[in-house]
Enzyme design. Structure first.
Site, PDB file in Angstrom:
ATOM      1  N   GLY A  46      44.865  33.794  35.051  1.00  0.00           N
ATOM      2  CA  GLY A  46      44.341  33.887  36.405  1.00  0.00           C
ATOM      3  C   GLY A  46      44.243  35.336  36.829  1.00  0.00           C
ATOM      4  O   GLY A  46      44.982  36.190  36.334  1.00  0.00           O
ATOM      5  N   GLN A  51      43.728  42.358  42.436  1.00  0.00           N
ATOM      6  CA  GLN A  51      44.338  43.020  41.280  1.00  0.00           C
ATOM      7  C   GLN A  51      43.408  44.032  40.626  1.00  0.00           C
ATOM      8  O   GLN A  51      43.858  44.863  39.830  1.00  0.00           O
ATOM      9  CB  GLN A  51      44.745  41.975  40.231  1.00  0.00           C
ATOM     10  CG  GLN A  51      45.888  41.098  40.686  1.00  0.00           C
ATOM     11  CD  GLN A  51      46.186  40.045  39.638  1.00  0.00           C
ATOM     12  OE1 GLN A  51      45.574  38.989  39.629  1.00  0.00           O
ATOM     13  NE2 GLN A  51      47.112  40.347  38.741  1.00  0.00           N
ATOM     14  N   CYS A  91      52.645  37.974  35.466  1.00  0.00           N
ATOM     15  CA  CYS A  91      51.493  38.459  36.211  1.00  0.00           C
ATOM     16  C   CYS A  91      50.922  39.671  35.490  1.00  0.00           C
ATOM     17  O   CYS A  91      51.682  40.531  35.046  1.00  0.00           O
ATOM     18  CB  CYS A  91      51.936  38.845  37.622  1.00  0.00           C
ATOM     19  SG  CYS A  91      50.619  39.533  38.631  1.00  0.00           S
ATOM     20  N   LEU A  92      49.607  39.748  35.405  1.00  0.00           N
ATOM     21  CA  LEU A  92      48.977  40.885  34.733  1.00  0.00           C
ATOM     22  C   LEU A  92      49.290  42.196  35.445  1.00  0.00           C
ATOM     23  O   LEU A  92      49.245  43.255  34.838  1.00  0.00           O
ATOM     24  CB  LEU A  92      47.455  40.683  34.650  1.00  0.00           C
ATOM     25  CG  LEU A  92      47.003  39.518  33.763  1.00  0.00           C
ATOM     26  CD1 LEU A  92      45.501  39.327  33.862  1.00  0.00           C
ATOM     27  CD2 LEU A  92      47.421  39.738  32.314  1.00  0.00           C
ATOM     28  N   HIS A 133      49.845  31.260  43.081  1.00  0.00           N
ATOM     29  CA  HIS A 133      50.118  32.643  42.661  1.00  0.00           C
ATOM     30  C   HIS A 133      48.924  33.543  42.998  1.00  0.00           C
ATOM     31  O   HIS A 133      49.095  34.634  43.559  1.00  0.00           O
ATOM     32  CB  HIS A 133      50.405  32.626  41.153  1.00  0.00           C
ATOM     33  CG  HIS A 133      50.627  33.968  40.523  1.00  0.00           C
ATOM     34  ND1 HIS A 133      51.796  34.296  39.870  1.00  0.00           N
ATOM     35  CD2 HIS A 133      49.819  35.062  40.419  1.00  0.00           C
ATOM     36  CE1 HIS A 133      51.702  35.539  39.419  1.00  0.00           C
ATOM     37  NE2 HIS A 133      50.516  36.020  39.733  1.00  0.00           N
ATOM     38  N   GLU A 134      47.719  33.078  42.690  1.00  0.00           N
ATOM     39  CA  GLU A 134      46.531  33.925  42.907  1.00  0.00           C
ATOM     40  C   GLU A 134      46.194  34.053  44.392  1.00  0.00           C
ATOM     41  O   GLU A 134      45.771  35.118  44.841  1.00  0.00           O
ATOM     42  CB  GLU A 134      45.325  33.377  42.124  1.00  0.00           C
ATOM     43  CG  GLU A 134      45.504  33.273  40.615  1.00  0.00           C
ATOM     44  CD  GLU A 134      46.018  34.529  39.935  1.00  0.00           C
ATOM     45  OE1 GLU A 134      45.793  35.632  40.460  1.00  0.00           O
ATOM     46  OE2 GLU A 134      46.666  34.390  38.887  1.00  0.00           O
ATOM     47  N   HIS A 137      48.146  36.736  45.904  1.00  0.00           N
ATOM     48  CA  HIS A 137      47.583  38.078  45.688  1.00  0.00           C
ATOM     49  C   HIS A 137      46.584  38.429  46.794  1.00  0.00           C
ATOM     50  O   HIS A 137      46.565  39.557  47.276  1.00  0.00           O
ATOM     51  CB  HIS A 137      46.850  38.147  44.339  1.00  0.00           C
ATOM     52  CG  HIS A 137      47.732  38.412  43.161  1.00  0.00           C
ATOM     53  ND1 HIS A 137      48.536  39.522  43.065  1.00  0.00           N
ATOM     54  CD2 HIS A 137      47.913  37.721  42.009  1.00  0.00           C
ATOM     55  CE1 HIS A 137      49.182  39.500  41.900  1.00  0.00           C
ATOM     56  NE2 HIS A 137      48.823  38.408  41.245  1.00  0.00           N
TER      57      HIS A 137
HETATM   58 NI    NI Z   1      49.445  37.743  39.358  1.00  0.00          NI
END
Ligand code: NI
Length: 170
Positions: A46, A51, A91-92, A133-134, A137
């Site tokens: 995701g 991000q 998470c990236l 989660h997204e 963000h």
């Molecule tokens: Ni993330």
């Protein structure tokens, strides 16, 4: 298409609140294509526009093993939450950190698809985790915010050390 670089925690730009997309046009579709490419290349399941330092309410998700079921959510809103589940998240933007987070077990999300059509999706399991989660963000939150103060402090220390190490190398 092009790859974006992904902001790393604790970059303050991860704290910006994303604005709703007013119109889904060619530039939004191009952005989504680049976000998807960036997510697949990372690799991740995701990615939120936040991000990649684009502060619009856009999320891409693909939790399929074959990596061929891209889901795109424009202006997503959770309108229903049921139950609880705990899942180990990563998470990236927070590389190499994996921690358990408690979230709703099932969610209903309302959003626009890339054609600008309103859609409703009921999700549970990993997809529900990923959606929550997204969307966090887009609201300037990272999964670390859900952890204890002690764990948050440890993660901040780790990233500060890494940053010093990288600075010493260059
Ligand atoms: Ni993330």
């Amino acid at each position: 298409m092009a790859l974006f670089s992904i902001l790393r925690f604790p970059d303050p730009r991860l704290r910006k609140i994303a604005a709703p997309v007013a119109q889904i046009d060619a530039s939004v579709r191009a952005l989504v294509a680049d976000m998807a490419e960036t997510m697949y290349a990372a690799p991740g399941i995701g990615l939120a526009a936040t991000q990649v330092d684009v502060h619009q309410q856009i999320v891409v998700i693909d939790i399929s093993e074959e990596r061929n079921q891209l889901r795109v959510f424009v202006n997503p809103r959770i309108t229903r939450r049921d139950g609880l589940q705990t899942h180990e998240e990563g998470c990236l933007s927070v590389p190499d950190i994996y921690e358990k987070v408690e979230r709703a077990a099932a969610v209903r999300v309302e959003y626009l698809d890339l054609g600008g059509k309103p859609q409703t999706l009921d999700a549970d399991g990993l997809l529900a985790v990923c959606i929550q989660h997204e969307i966090d963000h887009l609201q300037g939150k990272v999964f670390v915010d859900h952890l204890s103060q002690l764990k948050q402090a440890r993660i901040r220390d780790k990233f500060a050390k890494r940053a010093r190490k990288n600075a010493a190398k260059n």
